[in-house]
Structure formats: structure tokens, C-alpha cells
Design a protein around this motif. Structure first.
Motif, PDB file in Angstrom:
ATOM      1  N   VAL A 116       0.871  -1.181   0.000  1.00 58.60           N
ATOM      2  CA  VAL A 116       0.000   0.000   0.000  1.00 58.60           C
ATOM      3  C   VAL A 116       0.906   1.229   0.000  1.00 58.60           C
ATOM      4  N   MET A 117       0.737   2.067  -1.035  1.00 58.72           N
ATOM      5  CA  MET A 117       1.681   3.192  -1.224  1.00 58.72           C
ATOM      6  C   MET A 117       0.947   4.529  -1.267  1.00 58.72           C
ATOM      7  N   THR A 118       1.715   5.600  -1.187  1.00 52.06           N
ATOM      8  CA  THR A 118       1.204   6.947  -1.447  1.00 52.06           C
ATOM      9  C   THR A 118       0.664   6.983  -2.868  1.00 52.06           C
ATOM     10  N   TYR A 119      -0.475   7.602  -3.062  1.00 46.91           N
ATOM     11  CA  TYR A 119      -1.027   7.734  -4.409  1.00 46.91           C
ATOM     12  C   TYR A 119      -0.452   9.004  -5.053  1.00 46.91           C
ATOM     13  N   ALA A 120       0.220   8.841  -6.179  1.00 47.89           N
ATOM     14  CA  ALA A 120       0.756   9.997  -6.911  1.00 47.89           C
ATOM     15  C   ALA A 120      -0.332  10.415  -7.905  1.00 47.89           C
ATOM     16  N   ASP A 121      -1.010  11.521  -7.629  1.00 44.10           N
ATOM     17  CA  ASP A 121      -2.231  11.876  -8.367  1.00 44.10           C
ATOM     18  C   ASP A 121      -1.969  12.661  -9.646  1.00 44.10           C
ATOM     19  N   GLN A 122      -0.668  12.947  -9.965  1.00 41.53           N
ATOM     20  CA  GLN A 122      -0.434  13.774 -11.152  1.00 41.53           C
ATOM     21  C   GLN A 122       0.385  13.083 -12.225  1.00 41.53           C
ATOM     22  N   GLY A 123       0.310  11.757 -12.259  1.00 38.07           N
ATOM     23  CA  GLY A 123       0.998  11.028 -13.331  1.00 38.07           C
ATOM     24  C   GLY A 123       2.502  10.995 -13.109  1.00 38.07           C
ATOM     25  N   SER A 124       3.232  10.827 -14.210  1.00 31.19           N
ATOM     26  CA  SER A 124       4.691  10.679 -14.094  1.00 31.19           C
ATOM     27  C   SER A 124       5.398  11.795 -14.865  1.00 31.19           C
ATOM     28  N   VAL A 125       6.700  11.882 -14.643  1.00 29.23           N
ATOM     29  CA  VAL A 125       7.511  12.868 -15.363  1.00 29.23           C
ATOM     30  C   VAL A 125       7.499  12.546 -16.861  1.00 29.23           C
ATOM     31  N   ALA A 126       7.356  11.255 -17.204  1.00 23.91           N
ATOM     32  CA  ALA A 126       7.274  10.887 -18.636  1.00 23.91           C
ATOM     33  C   ALA A 126       6.044  11.547 -19.258  1.00 23.91           C
ATOM     34  N   ASP A 127       4.904  11.524 -18.540  1.00 20.03           N
ATOM     35  CA  ASP A 127       3.678  12.162 -19.072  1.00 20.03           C
ATOM     36  C   ASP A 127       3.916  13.656 -19.283  1.00 20.03           C
ATOM     37  N   LEU A 128       4.591  14.245 -18.311  1.00 25.19           N
ATOM     38  CA  LEU A 128       4.842  15.693 -18.361  1.00 25.19           C
ATOM     39  C   LEU A 128       5.709  16.050 -19.574  1.00 25.19           C
ATOM     40  N   ILE A 129       6.735  15.246 -19.817  1.00 23.90           N
ATOM     41  CA  ILE A 129       7.635  15.515 -20.947  1.00 23.90           C
ATOM     42  C   ILE A 129       6.862  15.368 -22.258  1.00 23.90           C
ATOM     43  N   HIS A 130       5.958  14.374 -22.308  1.00 24.36           N
ATOM     44  CA  HIS A 130       5.209  14.158 -23.561  1.00 24.36           C
ATOM     45  C   HIS A 130       4.260  15.307 -23.865  1.00 24.36           C
ATOM     46  N   ARG A 131       3.905  16.087 -22.827  1.00 24.89           N
ATOM     47  CA  ARG A 131       2.972  17.200 -23.069  1.00 24.89           C
ATOM     48  C   ARG A 131       3.651  18.388 -23.752  1.00 24.89           C
ATOM     49  N   GLY A 132       4.955  18.427 -23.791  1.00 30.29           N
ATOM     50  CA  GLY A 132       5.623  19.534 -24.487  1.00 30.29           C
ATOM     51  C   GLY A 132       6.832  20.018 -23.720  1.00 30.29           C
ATOM     52  N   GLN A 133       7.581  20.938 -24.344  1.00 29.03           N
ATOM     53  CA  GLN A 133       8.842  21.390 -23.750  1.00 29.03           C
ATOM     54  C   GLN A 133       8.617  22.043 -22.392  1.00 29.03           C
ATOM     55  N   LEU A 134       9.434  21.629 -21.433  1.00 28.15           N
ATOM     56  CA  LEU A 134       9.319  22.193 -20.083  1.00 28.15           C
ATOM     57  C   LEU A 134      10.148  23.464 -19.989  1.00 28.15           C
ATOM     58  N   PRO A 135       9.640  24.493 -19.314  1.00 30.98           N
ATOM     59  CA  PRO A 135      10.492  25.653 -19.052  1.00 30.98           C
ATOM     60  C   PRO A 135      11.748  25.182 -18.317  1.00 30.98           C
ATOM     61  N   LEU A 136      12.873  25.821 -18.609  1.00 22.99           N
ATOM     62  CA  LEU A 136      14.145  25.352 -18.054  1.00 22.99           C
ATOM     63  C   LEU A 136      14.119  25.329 -16.529  1.00 22.99           C
ATOM     64  N   ASP A 137      13.536  26.382 -15.932  1.00 17.13           N
ATOM     65  CA  ASP A 137      13.523  26.444 -14.475  1.00 17.13           C
ATOM     66  C   ASP A 137      12.748  25.255 -13.905  1.00 17.13           C
ATOM     67  N   GLU A 138      11.663  24.898 -14.567  1.00 20.28           N
ATOM     68  CA  GLU A 138      10.877  23.773 -14.057  1.00 20.28           C
ATOM     69  C   GLU A 138      11.626  22.457 -14.246  1.00 20.28           C
ATOM     70  N   ALA A 139      12.277  22.310 -15.411  1.00 16.24           N
ATOM     71  CA  ALA A 139      13.047  21.076 -15.649  1.00 16.24           C
ATOM     72  C   ALA A 139      14.111  20.923 -14.560  1.00 16.24           C
ATOM     73  N   LEU A 140      14.764  22.029 -14.194  1.00 15.39           N
ATOM     74  CA  LEU A 140      15.833  21.942 -13.191  1.00 15.39           C
ATOM     75  C   LEU A 140      15.258  21.712 -11.792  1.00 15.39           C
ATOM     76  N   ARG A 141      14.076  22.261 -11.550  1.00 11.92           N
ATOM     77  CA  ARG A 141      13.437  22.005 -10.248  1.00 11.92           C
ATOM     78  C   ARG A 141      13.123  20.508 -10.117  1.00 11.92           C
TER      79      ARG A 141
END
Ligand SMILES: Nc1ncnc2c1ncn2[C@@H]1O[C@H](COP(=O)(O)OP(=O)(O)OP(=O)(O)O)[C@@H](O)[C@H]1O
Length: 454
Positions: free
Chosen positions: A87-112
Motif C-alpha cells: 500500500v503506497m502513497t497515491y501519486a495523483d499527477q501522473g509521471s515525469v514521462a507524461d509531463l515531458i510528452h505534453r511539451g517542452q518544459l520551461p528550463l527552471d521547471e526542468a531543473l526544479r
């Protein structure tokens, strides 16, 4: 696989996905009224002792490390048919892979994101564990009171550092795994994870994974305008020769953080235009208007968090504070004893609750700042034990500020930071305390970067 009704007391809502060895379900803990993710070992693997052992080992590592940056395991059990589940914490916002597929990340966010992933891997390395399968789909995202939090997941291939230095079977994901991981019998150490961090960094910044090793195309050739130090760091992490990589996840992460704080970071689309923050909470903005009416300065938006600038005229000090914390303020708050002894005058406190500030057992989030003469070491200014456990120490070395900070990522359900920083060559130090609901070193860095002494 048909949807089961429940696993123990957890009512199943829907399937989140399946991997090679397990299926993950979203379920509701009706007793605590909270969603959880439940990972169940697949039937065809459940009776293989080595796979069962690995499954339980993953749960044990996650339970023992218990970190803000790793998926937490709350419980394990076995179904009547013999399949173990965790039984784990539920990650409710998908994965970093999903985020990358949505389009280019601002540099500051990528580094965060990279900094937070690096923090998670650092926790594993400190625990004596190598992850061995770091990739964007194994980094999950969860909403938190200060935005979005990274949770490193899937330790199905994780290995203890001691075992990995002997014979190790090939394991990992092509494109992200180090050259030594693809050689059966290869002798591994934490630098294999550093290679994978470099591959994740490459993809976060360019939108695509690196080529097979040796990687020769610098990310800056795909995304022009990157700081040269970032290109150098990523290519060094992706070196075939592990001696040329940063020594461990902490070294890599510290360098990412320093690049992110440097003033020449190109500004592209601010991430607050892409993501709505869950704050400000009701009341916070009214409090800020109150501050402005009292002669304090304007508020501004900063990527990731809405910050307000507050000026303390007596000490010629300016501090950026997350707007949601700006409920109460004092300009005469006493410094803690160590800072007062080092010569600090009364400071500026902007927080959700001023009375609770000095008692870290009681939640109160905000920033306290005061000026101390000279450039004393942090040890002479900060209290050593406002929170349980020893602090983590980190240096501040930017064009505007030098000094150090102590961080307690887990301080009675929140996070506490004490920092002593001074402008290079200037004999005046700012002593800061930052209390957050969740540990966000990137926010600490932003607050420090925003401090100004006149
Ligand atoms: N704690 C969680 N919260 C939300 N979703 C999760 C959680 N853990 C896993 N998932 C999702 O469940 C799916 C299956 O995860 P799992 O870790 O079993 O396999 P995987 O990483 O997809 O594959 P593999 O194990 O083969 O690398 C993935 O889509 C993953 O994003």
C-alpha cells in the motif's frame, strides 16, 4: 485482469496501470478517508521466491527510507491466493514521462524536477541502495500544498551497494542505464544511478532521451541557449568512464541547484503559466494588502510559487515570501538566542502564525530574517537543535550570496531551514529561518536568491 472489490480494508476504485511484474490500483482507505495506490504482484510471478523477495525488498527499502522524495509504503500484506501487495502513497499527477510528452518544459521547471529527483536518489544512496532503473516513467508526481512534488518510485531493480559491487545480473532500461549495467557481471556502484540521472536530465531539457553511449550531442545543440555548465554537467554524468561522472547523486544535485540559482539562467515560459497553484488560501492576499498599506513593497509572480516582496526599512532588508504564508507579520520579532548573541537585532517575521514561530512543534509557515554584523559562521548564529535529528548542511555560493544553511527536511511534520548568508566581500550577514509544510529546497533557494540588503 478483472477489477477486484477490495484488498483488505482498501476499496478498489480503478486500475492505474500494469508493469512487467505487477498491477497498480487506486483504492480508498475508508477508515482514514484517504486514497492510496496498491501494487499487487502478478499471479504468474507470485510463486517465484526470488521475485517475491524482490517485491518485499522494494517495500522494505521504501518503508525504511521514508523520504519526502520517494513513494512511501504504508503497509504490505498477502492476498488469500498468495499474491503479496504493498500500500503506497497515491501519486495523483501522473509521471515525469507524461509531463515531458505534453511539451517542452520551461528550463527552471526542468531543473526544479531534476533537483527533486536527485534528492530522492541521494536518500537512496545514503541508505546504501542503488536504484538501477531511474527513468521518467519511474518518477511520479503528487500535488502538495506548495505545488507539485516528485516521488521517485519503482525500486523493483534496487540493490544494496554492497551486493552490487560483486556479480550483478544485467538490469535496467536501455537509453537510461549506464554502460556497465548492460554487462552481466558488471560491477556497479552509485555512479550507475548518476548516469541515469544524466539521461533523465537530458530528456527533461531536450524532450528526448540521449543516444546510446557514448553520448556526443550536448543538450545545448538541441535546445540552444543553455548555460554551458549545464551541458558540461549532463555530458559528464553520461560519461562511459564512470571516473569522469559526478561522484554520487548528491554531487550531481548540488551542481544542478547551483546552475539553477545562477543569475544567467535564460528565462523562458514561466511555469506558473502552465500550472495553476493550489494557493493562495483565503485570507492570504488580504494580509498582503495590509502589509502594502503599511508601507511594505509590491508583490510579484515568480515561477512556481506566488511570492510577495516585503521590505523592512529599519534593517534595509528585502525578502520575498510565498504569498500564502503572508498572513501575519512582525518587524520586532526577537532573534533566537544564538543569533541575538551574535549581534542580531529584532527581525522581520512574515508567517501564517507569528506566536507559534519559535515553537517548531506547532505548525507555522513563513520566513524570519534579521541582519547580523560581520560574516559569522552559521554555527555561531543558528541554534543547533530546533528540530529532532541533526540537520543536513549545504553551502550557498552564488554571485549574490555566500554562506551556508542547515536544513531539517522532516521537522515535526514540516521542514525547517536556518541560513546565514552574506554578499561576497560585505561584512553584513542575513540570518534567515524558513518553515515550510513540505520540504522544498528549490523554494529555499528562491527565497535566498530574492533577499536584498541595502
Ligand atoms: N504510487 C503510485 N501512484 C500512482 N500511480 C502509480 C503508483 N505506482 C505506480 N503507478 C503507476 O502504475 C503503473 C504500473 O507501475 P509499475 O511500477 O508496476 O510498473 P512500470 O514502472 O510501468 O513498469 P516496469 O515495472 O515494467 O518498469 C505505472 O503506470 C505507474 O505510473
Amino acid at each position: 485482469m478483472s477489477q477486484p472489490e477490495a484488498f483488505g480494508r482498501y476499496r478498489v476504485m480503478r486500475r492505474l496501470g500494469s508493469g512487467s511484474f505487477a498491477t497498480v490500483w487506486l483504492a480508498q482507505d475508508d477508515l482514514l478517508n484517504y486514497p492510496v495506490a496498491i501494487k499487487v504482484l502478478a499471479e504468474n510471478w507470485a510463486h517465484q521466491m526470488d521475485i517475491q523477495h524482490r517485491f518485499l525488498e522494494e517495500a522494505r527499502i521504501l518503508r525504511q527510507t521514508d523520504s519526502t522524495w520517494l513513494v512511501a509504503v504504508h503497509d504490505v500484506d498477502v492476498l488469500p491466493d498468495g499474491r503479496p501487495y504493498m500500500v503506497m502513497t497515491y501519486a495523483d499527477q501522473g509521471s515525469v514521462a507524461d509531463l515531458i510528452h505534453r511539451g517542452q518544459l520551461p528550463l527552471d521547471e526542468a531543473l526544479r524536477l531534476l533537483t527533486e529527483i536527485g534528492q530522492g536518489i541521494t536518500v537512496l544512496h545514503n541508505h546504501g541502495t542503488i536504484h538501477r532503473d531511474i527513468k521518467p516513467s519511474n518518477v511520479l508526481l503528487q500535488s502538495s500544498p506548495v505545488g507539485q512534488r516528485v516521488l521517485v518510485a519503482d525500486l523493483g531493480f534496487a540493490k544494496s551497494i554492497d551486493e552490487a559491487s560483486g556479480f550483478t545480473a544485467a538490469a535496467g532500461t536501455p537509453g537510461y542505464m549506464s554502460p556497465e549495467q548492460s554487462m552481466p557481471g558488471g560491477d556497479l556502484d552509485v555512479r550507475s544511478d548518476v548516469y541515469s540521472l544524466g539521461a533523465v536530465a537530458y530528456e527533461l531539457i531536450t524532450g528526448r532521451p540521449p543516444s546510446r553511449p557514448p553520448v556526443r550531442i550536448a543538450p545545448g545543440r538541441i535546445r540552444p541557449g543553455l548555460p554551458p555548465a549545464l551541458d558540461e554537467l549532463i555530458l559528464s554524468a553520461l560519461s562511459v568512464d564512470r571516473e569522469s561522472r559526478p561522484a554520487d547523486a548528491k554531487t550531481f544535485t548540488d551542481r544542478v541547484r547551483a546552475i539553477r540559482m545562477s543569475s544567467d539562467l535564460p528565462q523562458d515560459i514561466p511555469w506558473w503559466q502552465r500550472y495553476r497553484m493550489p494557493w493562495p488560501r483565503a485570507g492570504a492576499l488580504t494580509a498582503v494588502c495590509g502589509l502594502l498599506a503599511l508601507g511594505l513593497t509590491t508583490s510579484l509572480g515568480v515561477p512556481g510559487v506566488s511570492l510577495s516582496t516585503v521590505r523592512y526599512a529599519d534593517q534595509e532588508l528585502r525578502v520575498d515570501v510565498p504569498t500564502a504564508w503572508a498572513r501575519e507579520f512582525h518587524t520586532d520579532q526577537e532573534a533566537r538566542p544564538a543569533a541575538a548573541e551574535a549581534g542580531a537585532g529584532p527581525g522581520l517575521l512574515v508567517a501564517t502564525g507569528a506566536d507559534e514561530w519559535h515553537n517548531t512543534d506547532v505548525p507555522s509557515y513563513g520566513v524570519y530574517a534579521t541582519v547580523v554584523p560581520g560574516a559569522p559562521d552559521l554555527r555561531n548564529v543558528a541554534d543547533t537543535d530546533p528540530c529532532p535529528k541533526p540537520p543536513e548542511e549545504r553551502m550557498v555560493d552564488t554571485p549574490h550570496w555566500e554562506g551556508g544553511l542547515w536544513e531539517w527536511p522532516d521537522c515535526n511534520g514540516g521542514a525547517f531551514t536556518a541560513a546565514a548568508v552574506h554578499p561576497p566581500g560585505t561584512p553584513r550577514t542575513v540570518y534567515l529561518e524558513i518553515r515550510q509544510p513540505d520540504y522544498r529546497p528549490d523554494l529555499v533557494d528562491k527565497i535566498i536568491a530574492g533577499v536584498r540588503l541595502r
